[in-house]
Design an enzyme around this catalytic site. Sequence first.
Site, PDB file in Angstrom:
ATOM      1  N   GLU A  53      -7.199  -9.745  14.026  1.00  0.00           N
ATOM      2  CA  GLU A  53      -7.627 -10.961  14.738  1.00  0.00           C
ATOM      3  C   GLU A  53      -7.059 -11.025  16.156  1.00  0.00           C
ATOM      4  O   GLU A  53      -7.590 -11.749  17.000  1.00  0.00           O
ATOM      5  CB  GLU A  53      -7.244 -12.213  13.933  1.00  0.00           C
ATOM      6  CG  GLU A  53      -5.764 -12.608  13.944  1.00  0.00           C
ATOM      7  CD  GLU A  53      -4.904 -11.877  12.907  1.00  0.00           C
ATOM      8  OE1 GLU A  53      -5.327 -10.793  12.444  1.00  0.00           O
ATOM      9  OE2 GLU A  53      -3.802 -12.367  12.585  1.00  0.00           O
TER      10      GLU A  53
ATOM     11  N   CYS B 200      -2.370  -8.633   6.707  1.00  0.00           N
ATOM     12  CA  CYS B 200      -0.911  -8.554   6.658  1.00  0.00           C
ATOM     13  C   CYS B 200      -0.402  -9.030   5.295  1.00  0.00           C
ATOM     14  O   CYS B 200      -0.529  -8.311   4.318  1.00  0.00           O
ATOM     15  CB  CYS B 200      -0.301  -9.305   7.828  1.00  0.00           C
ATOM     16  SG  CYS B 200       1.341  -8.655   8.224  1.00  0.00           S
TER      17      CYS B 200
ATOM     18  N   HIS C 288      -2.836  -6.925  12.319  1.00  0.00           N
ATOM     19  CA  HIS C 288      -3.541  -8.171  12.633  1.00  0.00           C
ATOM     20  C   HIS C 288      -4.775  -7.895  13.495  1.00  0.00           C
ATOM     21  O   HIS C 288      -4.702  -7.978  14.723  1.00  0.00           O
ATOM     22  CB  HIS C 288      -2.603  -9.126  13.374  1.00  0.00           C
ATOM     23  CG  HIS C 288      -1.509  -9.662  12.513  1.00  0.00           C
ATOM     24  ND1 HIS C 288      -1.600 -10.852  11.840  1.00  0.00           N
ATOM     25  CD2 HIS C 288      -0.306  -9.141  12.187  1.00  0.00           C
ATOM     26  CE1 HIS C 288      -0.498 -11.058  11.138  1.00  0.00           C
ATOM     27  NE2 HIS C 288       0.302 -10.026  11.337  1.00  0.00           N
TER      28      HIS C 288
HETATM   29  N1  GLN Z   1       5.831 -11.618   5.269  1.00  0.00           N
HETATM   30  C1  GLN Z   1       5.206 -10.327   5.358  1.00  0.00           C
HETATM   31  C2  GLN Z   1       6.103  -9.319   6.049  1.00  0.00           C
HETATM   32  O1  GLN Z   1       6.991  -9.676   6.776  1.00  0.00           O
HETATM   33  C3  GLN Z   1       3.864 -10.428   6.045  1.00  0.00           C
HETATM   34  C4  GLN Z   1       3.936 -10.860   7.482  1.00  0.00           C
HETATM   35  C5  GLN Z   1       2.625 -11.315   8.052  1.00  0.00           C
HETATM   36  O2  GLN Z   1       1.702 -11.673   7.319  1.00  0.00           O
HETATM   37  N2  GLN Z   1       2.514 -11.366   9.360  1.00  0.00           N
HETATM   38  O3  GLN Z   1       5.904  -8.145   5.895  1.00  0.00           O
END
Ligand code: GLN
EC number: 6.3.4.2
Length: 550
Positions: A525, A395, A523
């Site tokens: 994970e 992410c 994600h």
């Molecule tokens: N801050 C970034 C976004 O909102 C990544 C979010 C995250 O890592 N879950 O796109």
Amino acid sequence: MPERSNPPTPASAAKFIFVTGGVTSSLGKGIISASLAKLLQARGFRVTIQKFDPYINIDPGTLNPYEHGECYVTDDGAETDLDLGHYERFLNTPTSQANNVTTGRIYDTVIRREREGAFLGKTVQVVPHITDEIKRRMLLLGEGGEFDVVITEIGGCIGDIESLPFVEAVRQLRWELPPNDSLVIHLTLLPYLAAAGELKTKPTQHSVRDLREAGLQPDILVCRTEHSIPPEMRRKIALFCNVKINSVIESLDADTIYSVPLMMLKEQLDERVIKRLKLTGGALQPDLEAWKDFLGRLKNPTEEVTIALVGKYVELPDAYKSINESFVHAGALNECRVKVRSIQSDHLTPENVAESLRGVDAVLVAPGFGERGFEGKIAAVQYVRENGIPFFGICLGMQVAVVEYARNVLGLTNANSTEMDPLTPHPVIAMMESQKDITQKGGTMRLGAYACDLRRGSRAAKAYGKTHISERHRHRFEFNGEYLAQFEAAGMSASGTNPETGLVEIIELPQAVHPWFVAGQFHPELKSTVENPHPLFVRFVRAAMQHRKG
Ligand code: GLN
């Protein structure tokens, strides 16, 4: 026997287990619930677990990880308590919004209904209106015949003001449901007093007394303890707490949470539950072959690697719970112990990065929000990219990799994510169009499962062994498609894209230039389980093992 004159409850074939906790928090209610669920599932019962949390937030999505650990996300886009992660990792079945309910959500529902006029003329009160809504939600997953057993974990501790309505709802349900259709498991602590050289039962007695004062008699006590409970102490606890002696279950500290189902099997927790609920049709013994095989690999690794986890909440182990567990799953599959070295991204600079990453076999750059630590993560990615150290970005970790490549390979000076620098001349990561008009903070990110197509022959496609996947998301920003051609021309490919929107979901560098450089906007994970370690983690650990061997 005379018929019980209980009020009618919604028709439900499911049986209900309520898990409460006393004495202190952090006794591992989530793990005990998941372990019991695993044992019942391994006997052929269809089981689900839900968590009721006493706080007022509608969900934990707006909480900082320091407050409540990681925010877990389900396929249907619910931002939930991290215990749901344990449920999924143990049971290998997905959970949903219905599996996590907070006081805030209960009140929100009741107050909305009040505004609609659902209670016209009536005073809306905790009892019965709030407790009715709690009961409705507690029974919900039991409807529809999908599950034989619904385990409900009540967050917080007995005696807390805020969990009282939940306890009252359980009390009412126990009276309303047929006698063999529900039971209460209470988790307590037997503290060990080193000076006296003995375990103490008084806090357990008091906690059960509090529970009984609220009208709930536990059927089973699970006693968390550092030392084995002597038989005469089990007898004493049983006598003073009104439970059968074989319903005093010992829960010793475990070497790994994944040992707990076998410890509970040894203590016959599942047997007690089956007898008490008169559950029929299950296997005589749980089939735990796959679980034991996993544990065997986990406990007898033949190799070891050190992987750096670069993030900004690293001092709090719960902040990256699912990532750490994914390493456990992927490590076990590879018969490799994964030692995770946490690195605070705030502290990283281009000057100290080589020293900080000395001796690591691979680097994972963690998800996150906000500016703090972002430049440290850039330094880490540049270092691993230039030095051929396996890299995995998740992410925000992918967004960092994109910004780093833009600055240092594409030569786009001051390239950035607009989250960090809204005025950057090269917004290679930018806010999604669909996010631009959103002002509400809760539940408004791009959340939950989205499809992703993988480029044939890519590393991602090879890892998954297929070209259509689905992964869970939680973000507002994305790869800015206007720059895609430049990135591809410079060697960074978008190997995963959303089939409907074309959003870039995975980027990677080819094998010819880097041993393992893969990052995803989603994600992974959140989908790794004991039975299904995540393919990207499995490959990443393998890359670390190869790096270790040189
Ligand atoms: N801050 C970034 C976004 O909102 C990544 C979010 C995250 O890592 N879950 O796109």
